[in-house]
Design a protein around this motif. Sequence first.
Motif, PDB file in Angstrom:
ATOM      1  N   TRP A 176       0.858  -1.196   0.000  1.00 15.08           N
ATOM      2  CA  TRP A 176       0.000   0.000   0.000  1.00 15.08           C
ATOM      3  C   TRP A 176       0.888   1.238   0.000  1.00 15.08           C
ATOM      4  N   ASP A 177       0.356   2.333  -0.532  1.00 12.22           N
ATOM      5  CA  ASP A 177       1.158   3.557  -0.688  1.00 12.22           C
ATOM      6  C   ASP A 177       2.523   3.164  -1.272  1.00 12.22           C
ATOM      7  N   TYR A 278      -2.938  -8.326  -0.184  1.00 11.42           N
ATOM      8  CA  TYR A 278      -3.842  -7.251   0.243  1.00 11.42           C
ATOM      9  C   TYR A 278      -3.268  -5.915  -0.224  1.00 11.42           C
ATOM     10  N   ASN A 279      -4.154  -4.964  -0.464  1.00  7.49           N
ATOM     11  CA  ASN A 279      -3.667  -3.641  -0.864  1.00  7.49           C
ATOM     12  C   ASN A 279      -3.942  -2.581   0.194  1.00  7.49           C
ATOM     13  N   ALA A 280      -4.272  -3.025   1.420  1.00  5.19           N
ATOM     14  CA  ALA A 280      -4.441  -2.092   2.548  1.00  5.19           C
ATOM     15  C   ALA A 280      -4.138  -2.856   3.832  1.00  5.19           C
TER      16      ALA A 280
END
Length: 293
Positions: A176-177, A278-280
Amino acid sequence: MSKVTGLGYLGATVTDPESWHQLLCTLYGLERRGDSPDGMHQYRLDEQHHRLTLYEGAEDKLAHVGWEVDTREDLRMMAAHLSENGIEVEAGEPALCEERAVMEMIICNAPDGVRTEIFFGPKQDAMPFTPAHGMDGYNTGDLGLGHIVLASDDPDTTVKWYREMLGFSLSDYIFWDDIEATFLHCNPRHHSLAFTNPIGPLKGGDLNHLMLESKSMDDVGRGYDIALANNVPLAMTLGRHTNDLTTSFYVYTPSGWWIEYGYGGALIDDATWEPKFYNAPKLWGHEMQPPPE
Ligand SMILES: [Fe+2]
């Protein structure tokens, strides 16, 4: 090949042992060992003699990470496996084993220069853990101390090393980010170890955080109350993670790295586990807070 079976202990040099003592006792209820050697502060949180060691020093830095294996035979197999792969292995002298409160240990240098100690036979204390305040206690035992997250200059190579040398298995990834994190397990605890790319001031080998898991949500909630009442600087507010489903909050320690205090972490069954992406990192909460002045 033998495998490590849990995060056993952690050591760090600290510039402000008194503030550390306040934090560990007031918020986490840890028991300071009265029999700690000079210049060293050992803390207990379960049936083992100690699992945290702070050394008074000129800088704030991770000093060592201890990984447990189940038997002396496993330790010998691990030493042979590391040597066969060109890794220098040193046997822990009896005085060091005594200090760490383990039967036997070996030492090697992991990627990013992390001093890695592999041991078997942690010394149990005949007296029960006496927390500094009333609490349900820590979820350790077969799951180990908790988890650590380290920055690595080359996370892919580092993850490969831990999988091939120490026997870790892949749990999952969260990207993420501008952060890429890889999570690894060595027992049913969702992760005992994770690596990120260097973030902010963190370089390879720096500790991002240590996670302690409580036996109850109430301990974590009471800990949150204690942190707020004592102006302990929060690094992340109460929240819940996407991957291991832990409900937790994070504080800045006097050394700058964080401690996560959580409850309800997922367990992995290797027979059925499939690594995910996962992206968060959060389902809710976990709002980042600026570091204290
Ligand atoms: Fe964590």
